[in-house]
Design a protein around this motif. Structure first.
Motif: not given
Length: 276
Positions: A206-216
């Motif tokens: 399943t490709p459902l995205i839970i969260s997207t965060t930006l790295s430094p």
């Protein structure tokens, strides 16, 4: 048995064994495998009874209702041949006794044979063969055919010999919970192997995205539901689907219906972007 005047030979037993593979060729809903069982016993009857009337009587007593899993009918055929041999040599065994032993054995053996042959042996050998066939390897169906029939023929041949050598003593063995232990052992083995195959055969992503965060450094780090489930327990969705299918099967839902439901869920899930 060495003092018997009329004795069955090794070639007779081999002839009976070969004939027993045709037991379902005359299947009917009135007497199930009766005609096939009678056909199996013909070599023994011809060897043991020289009188025509005795041969006719023997054929008639084996035309009564008979029903068990063909692959493990060997012990019944063997013990029946042993009783016919004893009767032909003067033992006090009447027609009722022979048929009673057959009826007494065919039920318990069917109880073992169905889960052992159809519920364990066939799915396992089919799964092993299909794992090769799915890659385009011609050895897949050949492996299934050879493995399934090798085990089936071995059970039938050694079962026939076991029943013939044991004679009426086989009843004591059957009453000693051997069949129950055999059934439990086969069920455990089948469940174990099928459980192993679930992780190999069942794939759900399943490709459902839970969260997207930006790295430094500015790059995106995406966490999907699949990543979380894989961290918890690899193959968790496949296991859940398998357990769900088992529960629905126990509710008497047709396997064909479940297959079409899985098709629909797969197509709809892909269209909605829930499955890949």
């Amino acid at each position: 048995m060495s003092e018997y005047k009329n004795k069955l030979t090794k070639s007779d037993l081999i002839n009976i064994f070969l004939r027993s593979n045709l037991q379902q060729a005359s299947f009917n809903y009135e007497r199930i495998h009766a005609l096939g069982f009678c056909f199996d016993m013909v070599p023994a009857i011809k060897r043991l009874y020289q009188n025509k009337d005795d041969q006719i009587a023997a054929l008639k007593r084996h035309l009564v209702f008979f029903n068990t899993t063909p692959a493990i009918s060997g012990p019944v055929i063997g013990v029946t041949a042993a009783m016919e041999e004893a009767k032909a040599n003067g033992a006090d065994i009447d027609e009722v006794t022979i048929n009673s032993i057959k009826v007494g054995l065919m039920g318990p053996l069917a109880g073992v044979g169905d889960p052992l042959i159809w519920g364990t042996l066939r799915p396992i050998t089919a799964a092993l063969g299909a794992s090769l066939a799915i890659t385009g390897n011609i050895m897949g169906p050949i492996l299934f055919f050879v493995l399934f029939n090798a085990v089936r023929l071995a059970l039938k041949w050694f079962g026939l010999q076991y029943g013939f050598n044991k004679g009426l003593n086989i009843v004591k063995d059957m009453a000693n919970n051997i069949l129950q232990k055999l059934t439990e052992g086969a069920s455990i083995l089948g469940l174990f192997i099928m459980g192993v195959l679930v992780t190999k055969w069942t794939t759900i992503n399943t490709p459902l995205i839970i969260s997207t965060t930006l790295s430094p450094d500015g790059s995106k780090s995406v966490t999907t539901l699949q990543n979380i489930l894989n961290d918890l327990c690899p193959g968790l969705l496949a296991l859940g689907l398998t357990l769900l299918m088992m529960k629905l099967l126990r509710k008497k839902i047709s396997p064909i219906t479940l297959i079409f439901i899985l098709f629909a869920v797969g197509i709809l899930g892909y269209w909605l972007g829930l499955l890949v």
